[in-house]
Write an enzyme that holds these catalytic residues in place. Structure first.
Site, PDB file in Angstrom:
ATOM      1  N   GLY A  72      33.357  47.178  40.287  1.00 50.60           N
ATOM      2  CA  GLY A  72      33.079  45.933  41.340  1.00 50.60           C
ATOM      3  C   GLY A  72      33.592  47.523  42.435  1.00 50.60           C
ATOM      4  N   LEU A  86      41.139  47.790  46.407  1.00 48.39           N
ATOM      5  CA  LEU A  86      42.221  46.270  46.229  1.00 48.39           C
ATOM      6  C   LEU A  86      42.854  45.380  45.533  1.00 48.39           C
ATOM      7  CD1 LEU A  86      40.559  44.463  49.770  1.00 48.39           C
ATOM      8  CD2 LEU A  86      42.066  46.489  49.521  1.00 48.39           C
ATOM      9  N   GLU A  93      40.295  53.574  37.379  1.00 50.07           N
ATOM     10  CA  GLU A  93      38.444  53.653  38.338  1.00 50.07           C
ATOM     11  C   GLU A  93      37.972  54.549  38.795  1.00 50.07           C
ATOM     12  OE1 GLU A  93      38.738  48.843  39.246  1.00 50.07           O
ATOM     13  OE2 GLU A  93      38.886  50.276  41.099  1.00 50.07           O
TER      14      GLU A  93
HETATM   15  C1  A5P Z   1      40.450  47.052  41.672  1.00 55.01           C
HETATM   16  O1  A5P Z   1      40.955  48.184  41.121  1.00 55.01           O
HETATM   17  C2  A5P Z   1      39.239  47.761  42.933  1.00 55.01           C
HETATM   18  O2  A5P Z   1      38.332  48.703  42.726  1.00 55.01           O
HETATM   19  C3  A5P Z   1      37.922  46.316  42.302  1.00 55.01           C
HETATM   20  O3  A5P Z   1      37.106  47.383  41.891  1.00 55.01           O
HETATM   21  C4  A5P Z   1      37.515  45.986  43.696  1.00 55.01           C
HETATM   22  O4  A5P Z   1      38.631  45.097  44.108  1.00 55.01           O
HETATM   23  C5  A5P Z   1      36.469  44.915  43.206  1.00 55.01           C
HETATM   24  O5  A5P Z   1      37.103  43.810  42.998  1.00 55.01           O
HETATM   25  P1  A5P Z   1      36.885  42.076  43.051  1.00 55.01           P
HETATM   26  O6  A5P Z   1      35.449  42.587  42.029  1.00 55.01           O
HETATM   27  O7  A5P Z   1      37.635  41.470  42.616  1.00 55.01           O
HETATM   28  O8  A5P Z   1      36.437  41.716  43.936  1.00 55.01           O
END
Ligand code: A5P
Length: 216
Positions: A72, A86, A93
């Site tokens: 995401g 976030l 990642e």
């Molecule tokens: C995780 O560290 C993030 O990079 C997520 O990929 C990003 O915050 C998106 O999260 P949601 O899919 O919960 O919005």
């Protein structure tokens, strides 16, 4: 799901958007529609969910290249540049995104912005030892950073680090030069700017339809 092929080694992102994908992947591996897929998870959370769903996991030592990564994002800006992290998993990642030619990002339309940093703060993972030093060096550059907290305590990443959130009143004027500046500060482990790393963005609309954004 349709992009995942039997026999492939894939990276699995973190967050609420990726969650339903894990359920579907588990289901397809169980009913045999997919076979021999192994995954590198980008967080302890994703790893735990994969174990619950019997999705076979592997490591970067065993598989240093990935056929694709699905994740995401918090913001998608021009050129398919992203802010991520976030969910607290930006370091793993980014490592995983760096070893595939096919990073696929799934979002809803609210994540699309004209300029990065207008909707989301920029997370920066820092070594606990150097967190205050990094914060002061950012302040010298005119950047205001706050320590991310959880339940009144500093938020600690899966890697044992802390996270600073930098907020931009008018967004990020030059993501490329900001990234260079951040990477030059000792104590910064990684930042949430994912520039020129994304192959495809899939936007899920409220009516259930999808559309794709591509860099080319
Ligand atoms: C995780 O560290 C993030 O990079 C997520 O990929 C990003 O915050 C998106 O999260 P949601 O899919 O919960 O919005």
């Amino acid at each position: 799901m349709e992009l995942i092929r039997s026999g492939s080694v894939i990276g699995l992102g973190t967050g609420s958007t990726v969650r339903p994908l894990l359920e579907l992947l588990g289901e397809r591996l169980r009913d045999g529609r997919l076979t021999s897929v192994v995954a590198v998870p980008t967080s302890e959370d994703t790893a735990a969910r994969c174990r619950d769903l019997a999705i076979p996991l592997t490591t970067l030592e065993e598989h240093p290249k990935l056929a694709l990564v699905i994740d995401g994002a918090d913001e998608i800006g021009p050129g398919l540049n992203l802010i991520k992290g976030l969910g607290g998993a930006l370091l793993r990642e980014k490592v995983v995104a760096s070893i595939t030619r096919r990073q696929i990002i799934v979002i809803d339309p609210s994540k699309i912005v004209d300029r990065l940093g207008t909707r989301s703060p920029l997370p920066v993972e820092v070594l606990p030892f150097g967190a205050q030093v990094v914060k002061r060096k950012l302040a010298v550059k005119g950047l205001v950073a706050d320590l991310r907290t959880k339940d009144g305590k500093p938020f600690v990443t899966d890697n044992g680090n802390l996270v600073l959130y930098i907020r931009f009143e008018h967004g990020i004027a030059s993501p490329q030069s900001l990234e260079r500046d951040l990477n030059n500060i000792p104590g910064v482990v990684e930042n949430g700017l994912f520039l020129s790393m994304t192959w495809k963005v899939i936007v899920g609309e409220a009516d259930g339809s999808t559309r794709e954004l591509s860099r080319r």
